[in-house]
Design a protein around this motif. Structure first.
Motif, PDB file in Angstrom:
ATOM      1  N   GLY A 230      97.507 -43.944  74.923  1.00 32.37           N
ATOM      2  CA  GLY A 230      96.134 -44.388  75.132  1.00 32.37           C
ATOM      3  C   GLY A 230      95.268 -44.169  73.918  1.00 32.37           C
ATOM      4  N   ARG A 268     102.054 -50.282  72.489  1.00 32.76           N
ATOM      5  CA  ARG A 268     101.184 -50.737  73.580  1.00 32.76           C
ATOM      6  C   ARG A 268     101.942 -51.645  74.548  1.00 32.76           C
ATOM      7  NH1 ARG A 268      95.314 -51.628  70.648  1.00 32.76           N
ATOM      8  NH2 ARG A 268      94.198 -50.037  71.851  1.00 32.76           N
ATOM      9  N   LEU A 289      94.060 -47.276  80.167  1.00 30.63           N
ATOM     10  CA  LEU A 289      95.106 -46.354  79.726  1.00 30.63           C
ATOM     11  C   LEU A 289      95.637 -46.717  78.341  1.00 30.63           C
ATOM     12  CD1 LEU A 289      97.132 -45.953  83.043  1.00 30.63           C
ATOM     13  CD2 LEU A 289      95.815 -44.168  81.890  1.00 30.63           C
TER      14      LEU A 289
END
Length: 328
Positions: A230, A268, A289
């Motif tokens: 995150g 990601r 998140l």
């Protein structure tokens, strides 16, 4: 291997009527960076404006273009050994590429998983699968029993270009793959050469070991991201965490044929897929998140990485794993 790929790309661009100066700039873009071919492809894509460039470029490549890997493939005794070499050494051709095979009844799958970076996942997938089709047809005198191409994304605007594969193409499938009859495994190669196959395999093993050793610093960056999921700090902040200068961080990543932005996107995407498989998490929560202030920014990024919206990807994953599928 890189030079052969580059020369083929330049021939493709030149065949479209672009000037020598324009072609030279594509070549310079490749030779001025260690991420070479990727940058040249980005430049060529921008120059031609052709979303089907991956298909025509991939179909131009022949097995000799892949250097020692290509010669090892040509020297295989049959389709089974060919598949084994492809799955073992895929990343020698395309960094981050994963090929795995599977069998379903009488169908054989060579599943392709390409990592998006500056080039979209769809572009890289089209490139890899068109290269595989071209190579297999060359080796087996255009005979690939039951051949199909499966793509897990929807038909794009340039869908008519996919006829260039020369085999049926199916969209919105469970995964991206070259599909053929299981009998492909026992088909012999007329170019089989056991001594060359053994030599090529040894050379590919050495190259793969070198490639993975060079990837050590990028792996440190990935682990740093995953320690605080995150949080995606700037390059300068990451350099401080790793106790190197920002300049050193950039240089080391270039040496490993990647860059900071590509690693951010890669991590990601991996986290996004993990979270999307978690029914309790809403897409808006997943965006938070992953460090996105706006869920719309996450949706755009995910579409760029995969060609699908988060909910479409989640729905497909739920069906595959027969799990509950949450709302947005």
């Amino acid at each position: 291997m890189h030079e052969a790929y580059l020369q083929t790309l330049l021939a493709e661009v030149q065949s479209r009527g672009f000037s020598g100066d324009q072609v030279a700039r594509v070549a310079a873009d490749a030779r001025d960076t260690t991420t070479g071919l990727g940058r040249a492809l980005v430049h060529a894509l921008g120059l031609t404006g052709d979303p089907g460039l991956a298909l025509s470029f991939g179909l131009r490549l022949n097995l000799a273009s892949h250097g020692i890997l290509g010669y090892a493939l040509m020297s295989s005794r049959n389709g089974d050994q060919l598949m084994t070499l492809l799955t073992r050494y895929a990343e020698l051709a395309v960094p981050g590429l994963s090929l795995r095979r599977g069998v379903d009844g009488q169908r054989l799958f060579l599943v392709c998983e390409a990592q998006a970076g500056e080039l979209s996942r769809e572009f890289l997938t089209d490139l890899v699968l068109s290269t595989l089709v071209s190579g297999a047809r060359g080796l087996f005198n255009r005979r690939i029993p039951g051949a199909e191409v499966w793509l897990d994304y929807a038909p794009p605007a340039h869908v008519e270009r996919y006829t260039e594969f020369g085999v049926p193409v199916r969209f919105s499938e469970r995964f991206c793959a070259l599909v053929c009859a299981r009998s492909f495994l026992t088909m012999p190669l007329s170019s089989a050469n056991p001594l060359m196959a053994e030599f090529g395999t040894r050379q590919c093993d050495e190259l793969l070991q070198q490639l993975r050793q060079r990837s050590a610093f990028a792996e440190r960056v990935r682990r740093a991201f995953l320690l605080t999921p995150g949080e995606f700090p700037s390059q300068e902040e990451m350099a401080q965490r790793l106790h190197v200068s920002a300049r050193t961080l950039r240089r080391k990543l270039r040496e490993e044929m990647t860059n900071y932005r590509e690693l951010v996107d890669e991590v990601r995407l991996g986290l996004a897929k993990r979270y999307l498989r978690t029914p309790e998490l809403r897409v808006s929560e997943i965006a938070g998140l992953l460090g996105y202030d706006e869920v719309a920014n996450f949706r755009r990024a995910f579409k760029r990485w995969t060609g699908q919206s988060p909910m479409t990807w989640r729905s497909s994953a739920c069906k595959q794993y027969e799990g509950p599928c949450p709302e947005a």
